[in-house]
Write a protein that holds these residues in place. Sequence first.
Motif, PDB file in Angstrom:
ATOM      1  N   PRO A 172     -28.222  20.317  -3.489  1.00  0.00           N
ATOM      2  CA  PRO A 172     -27.061  20.565  -4.341  1.00  0.00           C
ATOM      3  C   PRO A 172     -26.528  19.350  -5.075  1.00  0.00           C
ATOM      4  CG  PRO A 172     -26.471  20.650  -2.030  1.00  0.00           C
ATOM      5  CD  PRO A 172     -27.948  20.525  -2.078  1.00  0.00           C
ATOM      6  N   ASP A 173     -26.861  18.166  -4.612  1.00  0.00           N
ATOM      7  CA  ASP A 173     -26.347  16.957  -5.243  1.00  0.00           C
ATOM      8  C   ASP A 173     -27.418  16.338  -6.137  1.00  0.00           C
ATOM      9  OD1 ASP A 173     -25.104  16.522  -2.022  1.00  0.00           O
ATOM     10  OD2 ASP A 173     -23.849  17.016  -3.742  1.00  0.00           O
ATOM     11  N   ILE A 174     -27.139  16.251  -7.426  1.00  0.00           N
ATOM     12  CA  ILE A 174     -28.098  15.647  -8.348  1.00  0.00           C
ATOM     13  C   ILE A 174     -28.064  14.132  -8.232  1.00  0.00           C
ATOM     14  CG2 ILE A 174     -28.734  15.396 -10.770  1.00  0.00           C
ATOM     15  CD1 ILE A 174     -27.522  18.142 -11.256  1.00  0.00           C
ATOM     16  N   HIS A 175     -26.844  13.595  -8.171  1.00  0.00           N
ATOM     17  CA  HIS A 175     -26.648  12.154  -8.028  1.00  0.00           C
ATOM     18  C   HIS A 175     -25.657  11.905  -6.894  1.00  0.00           C
ATOM     19  CE1 HIS A 175     -27.725  12.417 -12.379  1.00  0.00           C
ATOM     20  NE2 HIS A 175     -28.447  11.367 -12.077  1.00  0.00           N
ATOM     21  N   ILE A 176     -25.900  10.826  -6.178  1.00  0.00           N
ATOM     22  CA  ILE A 176     -24.941  10.352  -5.182  1.00  0.00           C
ATOM     23  C   ILE A 176     -24.870   8.844  -5.290  1.00  0.00           C
ATOM     24  CG2 ILE A 176     -24.665   9.911  -2.722  1.00  0.00           C
ATOM     25  CD1 ILE A 176     -25.282  12.706  -2.099  1.00  0.00           C
ATOM     26  N   HIS A 219     -28.973   0.309   2.331  1.00  0.00           N
ATOM     27  CA  HIS A 219     -29.333  -0.977   1.741  1.00  0.00           C
ATOM     28  C   HIS A 219     -29.617  -0.778   0.259  1.00  0.00           C
ATOM     29  CE1 HIS A 219     -32.058  -4.492   1.032  1.00  0.00           C
ATOM     30  NE2 HIS A 219     -31.188  -5.082   1.843  1.00  0.00           N
ATOM     31  N   TRP A 220     -29.455  -1.813  -0.535  1.00  0.00           N
ATOM     32  CA  TRP A 220     -29.663  -1.674  -1.981  1.00  0.00           C
ATOM     33  C   TRP A 220     -31.067  -1.166  -2.288  1.00  0.00           C
ATOM     34  CZ3 TRP A 220     -33.688  -4.206  -4.188  1.00  0.00           C
ATOM     35  CH2 TRP A 220     -34.208  -5.317  -3.497  1.00  0.00           C
ATOM     36  N   SER A 221     -32.028  -1.506  -1.441  1.00  0.00           N
ATOM     37  CA  SER A 221     -33.410  -1.087  -1.674  1.00  0.00           C
ATOM     38  C   SER A 221     -33.618   0.409  -1.442  1.00  0.00           C
ATOM     39  CB  SER A 221     -34.362  -1.874  -0.774  1.00  0.00           C
ATOM     40  OG  SER A 221     -34.060  -1.658   0.590  1.00  0.00           O
ATOM     41  N   ASP A 222     -32.616   1.085  -0.920  1.00  0.00           N
ATOM     42  CA  ASP A 222     -32.733   2.536  -0.712  1.00  0.00           C
ATOM     43  C   ASP A 222     -32.506   3.328  -1.995  1.00  0.00           C
ATOM     44  OD1 ASP A 222     -31.105   2.165   2.481  1.00  0.00           O
ATOM     45  OD2 ASP A 222     -33.254   2.373   2.062  1.00  0.00           O
ATOM     46  N   ALA A 223     -32.059   2.663  -3.041  1.00  0.00           N
ATOM     47  CA  ALA A 223     -31.838   3.357  -4.309  1.00  0.00           C
ATOM     48  C   ALA A 223     -33.151   3.947  -4.812  1.00  0.00           C
ATOM     49  CB  ALA A 223     -31.260   2.396  -5.343  1.00  0.00           C
ATOM     50  N   ALA A 224     -33.180   5.252  -4.988  1.00  0.00           N
ATOM     51  CA  ALA A 224     -34.413   5.958  -5.359  1.00  0.00           C
ATOM     52  C   ALA A 224     -34.078   7.439  -5.510  1.00  0.00           C
ATOM     53  CB  ALA A 224     -35.490   5.771  -4.287  1.00  0.00           C
ATOM     54  N   LEU A 282     -30.200   8.626  -5.602  1.00  0.00           N
ATOM     55  CA  LEU A 282     -29.269   7.791  -4.853  1.00  0.00           C
ATOM     56  C   LEU A 282     -29.056   6.477  -5.591  1.00  0.00           C
ATOM     57  CD1 LEU A 282     -27.589   7.025  -2.340  1.00  0.00           C
ATOM     58  CD2 LEU A 282     -29.721   6.153  -1.333  1.00  0.00           C
ATOM     59  N   LEU A 283     -27.824   6.196  -5.878  1.00  0.00           N
ATOM     60  CA  LEU A 283     -27.431   4.917  -6.462  1.00  0.00           C
ATOM     61  C   LEU A 283     -26.658   4.149  -5.407  1.00  0.00           C
ATOM     62  CD1 LEU A 283     -26.182   6.326  -9.893  1.00  0.00           C
ATOM     63  CD2 LEU A 283     -28.436   5.378  -9.357  1.00  0.00           C
ATOM     64  N   VAL A 284     -26.930   2.861  -5.280  1.00  0.00           N
ATOM     65  CA  VAL A 284     -26.260   2.026  -4.294  1.00  0.00           C
ATOM     66  C   VAL A 284     -25.447   0.971  -5.036  1.00  0.00           C
ATOM     67  CG1 VAL A 284     -26.536   0.498  -2.319  1.00  0.00           C
ATOM     68  CG2 VAL A 284     -28.133   2.410  -2.648  1.00  0.00           C
TER      69      VAL A 284
END
Lengths: 116, 114
Positions: free
Chosen positions: B7-11, B82-87, B110-112
């Motif tokens: 349901p979430d396009i961006h977080i 962690h910042w590297s989880d952005a994907a 996912l944006l961090v």
Amino acid sequence: DAGVTQSPTHLIKTRGQHVTLRCSPISGHKSVSWYQQVLGQGPQFIFQYYEKEERGRGNFPDRFSARQFPNYSSELNVNALLLGDSALYLCASSPSGREGEVSEAFFGQGTRLTVV
Amino acid sequence: AQSVTQPDIHITVSEGASLELRCNYSYGATPYLFWYVQSPGQGLQLLLKYFSGDTLVQGIKGFEAEFKRSQSSFNLRKPSVHWSDAAEYFCAVGAGGGFQKLVFGTGTRLLVSP
């Protein structure tokens, strides 16, 4: 061990042309599946091959075909390319593909196809 | 037919904060559930899978997911991002029945933030 390898990584084709994409599975894996991922969407299943036989086919036109070779590598062929065929084509290999079994799929880096 | 809803396009999550990505599936039999992560222009990397047994499964990179049959959900969690989880994260359901086919959701980006 090498993972799933796909070639080429990128290519540009003209509408109406034909394209062949290649995939080598992880050593020991006998099942190969192909997926199409259009920008902004999740991957869509195209084909699965196991032991050189087609085991499943997604909702794609007959312009899409595939085959698996005795060494378990695979080719995806697309004829009469349309602009809408532009996508990332992903190959996945699995250790099992027998009926009733599901195992994890390991994906390659994909081939980015652009049709102009 | 199987289907997956994310349901979430961006977080957007602050670095160090906890994360939960939602996934709901529709499937008549026992589902085989997966979470994959995709960095820009790359293929998919398997984070974790659920086939049977313990409903809380551990994956790579500190991720875990919990299967809740009553809610038809398989949410992905991480206690500290962690910042590297952005994907882009994809939930998928697989079915046997003669061949292997994964049905994917549309993904959650996912944006961090620092």
